[in-house]
Design a protein around this motif. Structure first.
Motif, mmCIF file in Angstrom:
data_model
loop_
_atom_site.group_PDB
_atom_site.id
_atom_site.type_symbol
_atom_site.label_atom_id
_atom_site.label_comp_id
_atom_site.label_asym_id
_atom_site.label_seq_id
_atom_site.Cartn_x
_atom_site.Cartn_y
_atom_site.Cartn_z
ATOM 1 N N HIS A 214 0.846 -1.189 0.000
ATOM 2 C CA HIS A 214 0.000 0.000 0.000
ATOM 3 C C HIS A 214 0.885 1.244 0.000
ATOM 4 C CE1 HIS A 214 -3.242 -2.739 0.972
ATOM 5 N NE2 HIS A 214 -2.611 -3.117 2.080
ATOM 6 N N PHE A 215 0.706 2.091 -0.991
ATOM 7 C CA PHE A 215 1.425 3.355 -1.070
ATOM 8 C C PHE A 215 0.416 4.489 -0.934
ATOM 9 C CE2 PHE A 215 4.769 0.676 -2.335
ATOM 10 C CZ PHE A 215 5.957 1.398 -2.311
ATOM 11 N N ARG A 216 0.556 5.253 0.161
ATOM 12 C CA ARG A 216 -0.425 6.284 0.479
ATOM 13 C C ARG A 216 -0.157 7.564 -0.319
ATOM 14 N NH1 ARG A 216 -3.943 2.635 1.834
ATOM 15 N NH2 ARG A 216 -3.407 1.458 3.730
ATOM 16 N N THR A 217 -1.003 8.551 -0.134
ATOM 17 C CA THR A 217 -1.032 9.762 -0.956
ATOM 18 C C THR A 217 0.331 10.424 -1.088
ATOM 19 O OG1 THR A 217 -3.312 10.137 -0.246
ATOM 20 C CG2 THR A 217 -2.178 11.983 -1.289
ATOM 21 N N ASP A 218 0.749 10.621 -2.359
ATOM 22 C CA ASP A 218 1.997 11.312 -2.703
ATOM 23 C C ASP A 218 3.251 10.580 -2.229
ATOM 24 O OD1 ASP A 218 0.634 13.375 -4.015
ATOM 25 O OD2 ASP A 218 0.393 14.502 -2.163
ATOM 26 N N SER A 219 3.146 9.301 -1.935
ATOM 27 C CA SER A 219 4.337 8.511 -1.605
ATOM 28 C C SER A 219 5.074 8.157 -2.892
ATOM 29 C CB SER A 219 3.935 7.234 -0.857
ATOM 30 O OG SER A 219 3.045 6.464 -1.656
ATOM 31 N N SER A 220 6.315 7.688 -2.746
ATOM 32 C CA SER A 220 7.111 7.379 -3.931
ATOM 33 C C SER A 220 8.088 6.244 -3.652
ATOM 34 C CB SER A 220 7.868 8.617 -4.423
ATOM 35 O OG SER A 220 8.748 9.105 -3.419
ATOM 36 N N LEU A 221 8.510 5.595 -4.746
ATOM 37 C CA LEU A 221 9.465 4.492 -4.676
ATOM 38 C C LEU A 221 10.403 4.562 -5.852
ATOM 39 C CD1 LEU A 221 10.428 1.600 -3.668
ATOM 40 C CD2 LEU A 221 8.766 0.687 -5.309
ATOM 41 N N ASN A 222 11.705 4.469 -5.569
ATOM 42 C CA ASN A 222 12.698 4.209 -6.594
ATOM 43 C C ASN A 222 13.040 2.734 -6.459
ATOM 44 O OD1 ASN A 222 14.740 4.445 -8.536
ATOM 45 N ND2 ASN A 222 16.270 4.925 -6.988
ATOM 46 N N GLY A 223 12.438 1.895 -7.308
ATOM 47 C CA GLY A 223 12.613 0.461 -7.166
ATOM 48 C C GLY A 223 11.527 -0.298 -7.888
ATOM 49 N N ARG A 224 11.126 -1.447 -7.325
ATOM 50 C CA ARG A 224 10.079 -2.282 -7.923
ATOM 51 C C ARG A 224 9.169 -2.813 -6.825
ATOM 52 N NH1 ARG A 224 12.102 -3.159 -13.075
ATOM 53 N NH2 ARG A 224 14.384 -3.114 -13.225
ATOM 54 N N ILE A 225 7.895 -2.988 -7.173
ATOM 55 C CA ILE A 225 6.940 -3.628 -6.273
ATOM 56 C C ILE A 225 6.571 -4.966 -6.889
ATOM 57 C CG2 ILE A 225 4.756 -3.440 -5.032
ATOM 58 C CD1 ILE A 225 4.802 -0.421 -5.629
ATOM 59 N N LEU A 226 6.997 -6.055 -6.270
ATOM 60 C CA LEU A 226 6.722 -7.405 -6.753
ATOM 61 C C LEU A 226 5.944 -8.115 -5.652
ATOM 62 C CD1 LEU A 226 10.283 -8.161 -8.224
ATOM 63 C CD2 LEU A 226 8.310 -7.116 -9.372
ATOM 64 N N ALA A 227 4.609 -8.095 -5.794
ATOM 65 C CA ALA A 227 3.722 -8.496 -4.709
ATOM 66 C C ALA A 227 2.907 -9.722 -5.075
ATOM 67 C CB ALA A 227 2.789 -7.341 -4.350
ATOM 68 N N GLN A 228 2.731 -10.613 -4.094
ATOM 69 C CA GLN A 228 1.980 -11.838 -4.334
ATOM 70 C C GLN A 228 0.491 -11.683 -4.071
ATOM 71 O OE1 GLN A 228 3.952 -15.472 -2.996
ATOM 72 N NE2 GLN A 228 5.919 -14.395 -2.947
ATOM 73 N N THR A 229 0.056 -10.497 -3.633
ATOM 74 C CA THR A 229 -1.376 -10.177 -3.632
ATOM 75 C C THR A 229 -1.544 -8.822 -4.325
ATOM 76 O OG1 THR A 229 -1.347 -9.289 -1.375
ATOM 77 C CG2 THR A 229 -1.874 -11.615 -1.621
ATOM 78 N N ALA A 230 -2.208 -7.863 -3.681
ATOM 79 C CA ALA A 230 -2.598 -6.632 -4.375
ATOM 80 C C ALA A 230 -1.644 -5.478 -4.097
ATOM 81 C CB ALA A 230 -4.008 -6.233 -3.965
ATOM 82 N N VAL A 231 -1.605 -4.551 -5.053
ATOM 83 C CA VAL A 231 -0.858 -3.299 -4.909
ATOM 84 C C VAL A 231 -1.855 -2.151 -5.025
ATOM 85 C CG1 VAL A 231 0.919 -1.805 -5.903
ATOM 86 C CG2 VAL A 231 1.227 -4.298 -5.913
ATOM 87 N N THR A 232 -1.872 -1.278 -4.012
ATOM 88 C CA THR A 232 -2.761 -0.123 -4.046
ATOM 89 C C THR A 232 -1.931 1.157 -3.989
ATOM 90 O OG1 THR A 232 -3.068 -0.125 -1.636
ATOM 91 C CG2 THR A 232 -4.639 -1.390 -2.938
ATOM 92 N N LEU A 233 -2.221 2.074 -4.907
ATOM 93 C CA LEU A 233 -1.512 3.341 -5.010
ATOM 94 C C LEU A 233 -2.484 4.492 -4.805
ATOM 95 C CD1 LEU A 233 0.447 2.556 -8.317
ATOM 96 C CD2 LEU A 233 1.224 2.112 -5.977
ATOM 97 N N GLN A 234 -1.997 5.557 -4.181
ATOM 98 C CA GLN A 234 -2.790 6.772 -4.019
ATOM 99 C C GLN A 234 -1.940 7.948 -4.496
ATOM 100 O OE1 GLN A 234 -3.841 6.907 0.147
ATOM 101 N NE2 GLN A 234 -5.276 5.204 -0.015
ATOM 102 N N SER A 235 -2.109 8.305 -5.755
ATOM 103 C CA SER A 235 -1.330 9.408 -6.316
ATOM 104 C C SER A 235 0.154 9.210 -6.022
ATOM 105 C CB SER A 235 -1.821 10.752 -5.761
ATOM 106 O OG SER A 235 -1.246 11.821 -6.483
ATOM 107 N N SER A 236 0.645 8.029 -6.318
ATOM 108 C CA SER A 236 2.019 7.642 -5.981
ATOM 109 C C SER A 236 2.910 7.661 -7.221
ATOM 110 C CB SER A 236 2.036 6.249 -5.360
ATOM 111 O OG SER A 236 1.225 6.207 -4.198
ATOM 112 N N THR A 237 4.218 7.745 -6.974
ATOM 113 C CA THR A 237 5.215 7.712 -8.046
ATOM 114 C C THR A 237 6.104 6.495 -7.844
ATOM 115 O OG1 THR A 237 5.229 10.125 -8.239
ATOM 116 C CG2 THR A 237 7.112 8.943 -9.164
ATOM 117 N N VAL A 238 6.163 5.641 -8.869
ATOM 118 C CA VAL A 238 7.013 4.448 -8.822
ATOM 119 C C VAL A 238 7.934 4.495 -10.035
ATOM 120 C CG1 VAL A 238 7.106 1.936 -8.850
ATOM 121 C CG2 VAL A 238 5.245 3.108 -7.638
ATOM 122 N N THR A 239 9.235 4.477 -9.785
ATOM 123 C CA THR A 239 10.224 4.559 -10.861
ATOM 124 C C THR A 239 11.173 3.373 -10.759
ATOM 125 O OG1 THR A 239 10.127 6.979 -10.757
ATOM 126 C CG2 THR A 239 11.988 6.000 -11.938
#
Length: 255
Positions: A214-239
């Motif tokens: 879960h990535f909450r409002t305006d959160s960010s990640l430099n990397g990868r999300i490799l999840a065995q269930t769900a991924v939820t984003l809230q106005s997030s940046t993933v690079t």
């Protein structure tokens, strides 16, 4: 001049001995910024650099992206994704490719979770706030929290694996910082529970997650999300991370 500087930078990196555990092989999962078995959602819009995909679930589990199919029906596009979108119900060879990627993700998770012996056991009782973390294998028999900024320090050749039997939670507006040339692509967080990155927080590294992310409002990640269930984003940046970024910075500094 720049060409020679880049060659020199590559030579300098190659000549430095790596510290930390052997790298985790992501296989085909490493071609995705986000990969999930249960779905990817965003409310409101997010910004993702890299491919995203879901399998074995269908494209209906990718919500909030206003997907547009390409002419081959093998992938889709979204204004929120700089890359392609893939799902198990798209045309061949996409389903087969996703099956391989999901399998590689699960193998990578098992690999990261099974590494021994740890260099650090239950450091800070699972509280990484304020700490500077050198290369190595970190094992936690609990949830790991990041209530204040923490720093990952090392060379571009160094590696980190963080194993945890619980969740990984990061407080709002906090940051994981990289110094010394440390690369997000060399940092693996193996999380048996879920990941929660608070509003406005910034994370670094590859997230191998047994359950949800879960990535909450305006959160960010430099990397990868490799999840065995769900991924939820809230106005997030993933690079998704690139080695080339370090080399370009090195060239700028040396020139």
């Amino acid at each position: 001049m720049t060409k020679f500087v880049l060659i020199a930078a590559l030579g300098a990196i190659a000549s430095v001995s790596a510290a930390g555990p052997a790298a985790v092989n992501l296989g085909k999962a490493g071609t995705y910024a986000i990969l999930s078995k249960s779905g990817i959602s965003t409310v409101p819009t997010s910004a993702i650099t890299g491919n995203i995909g879901v399998s074995p679930i269908a494209s209906t589990a990718i919500t909030g992206f206003s997907l547009k199919m390409d002419s081959t029906n093998r992938s889709a596009t979204s204004t929120q994704v700089t890359g392609s979108v893939y799902a198990a119900d798209y045309a061949a060879p996409t389903p087969e490719d996703l099956t391989v990627a999901i399998g590689d993700m699960e193998i990578a998770y098992t690999d990261a979770a099974g590494r021994t012996p740890p260099d650090h056991l239950n450091l800070g009782s699972g509280d990484l706030g304020g700490k500077t973390l050198g290369p190595g294998l970190y094992k936690f028999g609990s949830t790991v929290i990041i209530p204040t900024d923490c720093t990952i320090s090392g060379l571009p050749t160094d590696t980190w694996i963080f194993q945890m039997s619980g969740d990984l939670t990061m407080a709002a507006n906090k940051r994981v910082k990289l110094i010394g040339g440390a690369l997000a692509s060399n940092i693996v967080w193996q999380v048996a529970g879920y990941v929660e990155v608070g509003a406005g927080a910034h994370m670094e590294g590859i997230l191998l997650v047994k359950t949800a992310a879960h990535f909450r409002t305006d959160s960010s990640l430099n990397g990868r999300i490799l999840a065995q269930t769900a991924v939820t984003l809230q106005s997030s940046t993933v690079t998704q991370p690139y080695l080339g970024r370090f080399l370009a910075q090195t060239a700028d500094i040396l020139v």
